[in-house]
Write an enzyme that holds these catalytic residues in place. Structure first.
Site, PDB file in Angstrom:
ATOM      1  N   GLN A 107       7.831  10.528  21.562  1.00 29.20           N
ATOM      2  CA  GLN A 107       6.471  10.414  21.041  1.00 29.20           C
ATOM      3  C   GLN A 107       5.613  11.598  21.461  1.00 29.20           C
ATOM      4  O   GLN A 107       4.785  12.087  20.701  1.00 29.20           O
ATOM      5  CB  GLN A 107       5.828   9.103  21.506  1.00 29.20           C
TER       6      GLN A 107
ATOM      7  N   GLU B 222       1.585   1.038  19.676  1.00 31.94           N
ATOM      8  CA  GLU B 222       2.231   1.241  18.381  1.00 31.94           C
ATOM      9  C   GLU B 222       3.722   0.918  18.485  1.00 31.94           C
ATOM     10  O   GLU B 222       4.247   0.117  17.710  1.00 31.94           O
ATOM     11  CB  GLU B 222       2.026   2.696  17.951  1.00 31.94           C
ATOM     12  N   HIS B 223       4.417   1.542  19.432  1.00 33.06           N
ATOM     13  CA  HIS B 223       5.846   1.297  19.670  1.00 33.06           C
ATOM     14  C   HIS B 223       6.012   0.705  21.067  1.00 33.06           C
ATOM     15  O   HIS B 223       5.486   1.257  22.035  1.00 33.06           O
ATOM     16  CB  HIS B 223       6.653   2.599  19.615  1.00 33.06           C
TER      17      HIS B 223
ATOM     18  N   ASN C  22      -4.013  14.524   9.139  1.00 37.78           N
ATOM     19  CA  ASN C  22      -4.843  15.060  10.215  1.00 37.78           C
ATOM     20  C   ASN C  22      -6.257  14.484  10.168  1.00 37.78           C
ATOM     21  O   ASN C  22      -6.536  13.538   9.422  1.00 37.78           O
ATOM     22  CB  ASN C  22      -4.861  16.593  10.149  1.00 37.78           C
TER      23      ASN C  22
ATOM     24  N   SER D 118       0.161   9.093  17.957  1.00 46.29           N
ATOM     25  CA  SER D 118       1.328   8.241  18.134  1.00 46.29           C
ATOM     26  C   SER D 118       1.428   7.759  19.583  1.00 46.29           C
ATOM     27  O   SER D 118       0.986   8.442  20.514  1.00 46.29           O
ATOM     28  CB  SER D 118       2.590   8.999  17.748  1.00 46.29           C
TER      29      SER D 118
ATOM     30  N   GLU E 298     -27.416 -26.698  -2.409  1.00 42.81           N
ATOM     31  CA  GLU E 298     -27.681 -25.272  -2.249  1.00 42.81           C
ATOM     32  C   GLU E 298     -28.776 -24.778  -3.180  1.00 42.81           C
ATOM     33  O   GLU E 298     -29.145 -23.603  -3.140  1.00 42.81           O
ATOM     34  CB  GLU E 298     -26.402 -24.467  -2.509  1.00 42.81           C
TER      35      GLU E 298
ATOM     36  N   TYR F 265       0.437   9.756   0.977  1.00 39.13           N
ATOM     37  CA  TYR F 265       0.176  11.055   1.599  1.00 39.13           C
ATOM     38  C   TYR F 265       1.277  11.321   2.614  1.00 39.13           C
ATOM     39  O   TYR F 265       1.486  10.525   3.536  1.00 39.13           O
ATOM     40  CB  TYR F 265      -1.191  11.069   2.281  1.00 39.13           C
TER      41      TYR F 265
ATOM     42  N   HIS G  11       5.265  14.684  19.191  1.00 41.50           N
ATOM     43  CA  HIS G  11       4.503  14.663  17.938  1.00 41.50           C
ATOM     44  C   HIS G  11       3.300  15.584  18.013  1.00 41.50           C
ATOM     45  O   HIS G  11       3.078  16.415  17.144  1.00 41.50           O
ATOM     46  CB  HIS G  11       4.049  13.237  17.607  1.00 41.50           C
TER      47      HIS G  11
ATOM     48  N   HIS H  60     -24.766 -24.205 -11.322  1.00 40.05           N
ATOM     49  CA  HIS H  60     -23.447 -24.531 -10.792  1.00 40.05           C
ATOM     50  C   HIS H  60     -23.197 -26.042 -10.915  1.00 40.05           C
ATOM     51  O   HIS H  60     -22.130 -26.492 -11.359  1.00 40.05           O
ATOM     52  CB  HIS H  60     -23.343 -24.134  -9.316  1.00 40.05           C
TER      53      HIS H  60
ATOM     54  N   GLN I 136      -8.865  17.310  -0.067  1.00 46.15           N
ATOM     55  CA  GLN I 136      -8.867  17.485  -1.522  1.00 46.15           C
ATOM     56  C   GLN I 136      -7.795  16.636  -2.192  1.00 46.15           C
ATOM     57  O   GLN I 136      -7.990  16.131  -3.301  1.00 46.15           O
ATOM     58  CB  GLN I 136      -8.710  18.961  -1.893  1.00 46.15           C
TER      59      GLN I 136
ATOM     60  N   ASP J  77      12.114   4.925  13.706  1.00 46.87           N
ATOM     61  CA  ASP J  77      11.424   5.966  12.942  1.00 46.87           C
ATOM     62  C   ASP J  77      12.186   6.346  11.684  1.00 46.87           C
ATOM     63  O   ASP J  77      11.575   6.729  10.684  1.00 46.87           O
ATOM     64  CB  ASP J  77      11.250   7.227  13.801  1.00 46.87           C
TER      65      ASP J  77
END
Length: 457
Positions: free
Chosen positions: A278, A346-347, A233, A256, A434, A139, A281, A439, A210, A380
């Site tokens: 950052q 993250e960074h 999103n 971010s 068991e 995506y 964003h 088994h 979708q 990046d």
């Protein structure tokens, strides 16, 4: 109207630091109930009606009327034409970035992505077989901006891993940033060219829940994939959570983040711009500076005020820094490292004269950028390591996207006749314990001589 960015200023020496620090870090990943319900309805509809539902939602949410799914699929020759049509400088930059990303992930595959086996003393073979996924979906966000770098970072490690088919979805909405797009349905040439360079097999101009549903369940046109990667999103994040189990997913990405550990030796303008990188964003992005040098923090704040007006996305940066940014004065660099580990950003930039001195103290981060010249933006786009990183503190237990996300592992077991005598007795004893007689008996039937079933006269 002049914009001001006023990141919260804190000191670890203040009595109220802990409460203020926690409040600034807080971000809820909970999705709005209305979004959750709408996503659930979209997923169910696409699962039942397939292409017809995808076309309907693409019209409703992206404003794109298409008579058929064929109009939303990008042919390989279109991707190549987009690449060929780029200015030479962009073609070269794209190819060079792609090569660095590919080289890094090929090294990653050699280090951890190969099958292996060994035989023990009785001839039994034990090992692990590593195989790529058959088909993955990536995506690529397209609502607020175009992200060719996301194409490279998702498709190239999948290609290096040996994935047979890479299906890309990317929205081309009639609206961007809440306003009508100047070019509704525009197919960004850099995104298409990146898909060509990265080895994308099929591509569709669809997005949102979708698109996730189409990839997860399959339609008459969009093939069902084994795993979906890439950020989006709130609708995309909610959809990925809901389809997990039908398909694999990489992670649920939050806003971010960048954390800069600075000893005061890096030009203040550099660090201010790194915080901007950052913040631009979106308004929920988080930019934090930790430094033991109070005068340096003041210099960075002054640089923020001076540089902000010239930024095209100044309004987004100002809101991000004012609502979620922080400039924190620490007692020492050691304390700054300890706080960084609590945040698990993250960074993480270590902007100091001796970055290697502090790196051993840093345990939790998606990516660590060492030294003043290592701006996060290089990671990046073109440094090589993946820019799809864990957010919201999940770097405490998660890793960057990599070749390993597009592979799976199967255990290999080939027991020799001699091995069956030793292992069978062990397995039977534990299985009887068991209460699983079948088994136990399956193991005992391979023993020589075969012992009678327990409990029989």
């Amino acid at each position: 109207m002049s914009l001001k960015a006023t990141p919260l200023q804190l000191s670890t020496a203040d009595a109220g630091f802990e409460a203020a620090f926690q409040a600034r870090l807080h971000w809820s990943a909970d999705t709005d109930a209305a979004i959750e319900q709408r996503v659930a309805d979209i997923l169910a509809d696409v699962r039942v009606r397939g292409d017809a539902a995808v076309l309907e939602y693409t019209q409703r949410f992206d404003g794109l009327g298409a008579a058929s799914m064929a109009a939303l699929e990008l042919r390989p020759e279109e991707l190549k034409a987009a690449f060929d049509g780029l200015p030479a400088t962009q073609r070269q930059a794209l190819e060079q970035a792609a090569q660095r990303v590919r080289t890094y992930h090929e090294a990653q595959k050699r280090a951890s992505g190969e099958s292996w086996s060994y035989r023990d003393e009785d001839g039994t073979l034990l090992g692990q077989k590593v195989t790529p996924l058959d088909r993955v979906g990536i995506y690529v966000p397209g609502g607020k901006a175009a992200y060719p770098s996301s194409v490279l970072m998702n498709a190239i490690p999948a290609h290096v891993a040996g994935v047979g088919e890479i299906v890309m979805v990317v929205p081309t909405p009639a609206h961007r940033n809440g306003a009508p797009s100047a070019h509704p349905g525009e197919r960004n040439a850099l995104v298409l060219a990146a898909a060509h360079v990265a080895g994308v097999t099929r591509a569709f101009t669809i997005g949102g829940a979708q698109a996730v549903a189409a990839l997860a369940y399959g339609t008459a046109t969009v093939p069902k994939v084994d795993k979906i990667t890439g950020p989006g999103n709130a609708y995309v994040a909610s959809a990925k959570k809901r389809v997990f189990g039908s398909v694999g997913i990489d992670m649920i990405a939050g806003p971010s983040e960048i954390l800069v550990l600075a000893d005061g030796s890096t030009p203040a303008d550099w660090v201010a711009m790194d915080l901007f990188s950052q913040a631009e964003h979106d308004e929920l992005a988080q930019s934090i500076l930790l430094s033991p040098d109070a005068a340096y923090i003041a210099a960075v704040q002054a640089a923020i005020a001076r540089l902000l007006p010239a930024m095209p996305r100044a309004a987004i940066i100002a809101k991000s820094l004012s609502d979620r940014g922080a400039l924190i004065h620490t007692r020492s660099m050691e304390e700054a490292c300890a706080i960084s580990n609590r945040i698990a950003p993250e960074h993480l930039e270590v902007s100091s004269r001796e970055p290697r001195r502090w790196e051993p103290l840093l345990r939790h981060a998606g990516a660590i950028f060492l030294g003043a010249y290592t701006s996060e933006s290089l990671g990046d786009y073109c440094a090589g390591p993946n820019h799809v990183l864990p957010t919201s503190g999940t770097a405490r237990f998660s890793s960057p996207l990599g070749v390993y996300d597009f592979q799976k592992r199967s255990s290999l077991i080939e027991v020799s006749a001699a091995g069956a005598q030793r292992l069978g007795a062990i397995a039977a004893e534990l299985a009887y314990g068991e209460g699983l007689q079948a088994h136990a008996r399956a193991a005992e039937l391979r023993l020589t001589p075969v012992p009678p079933m327990r409990g029989q006269a």
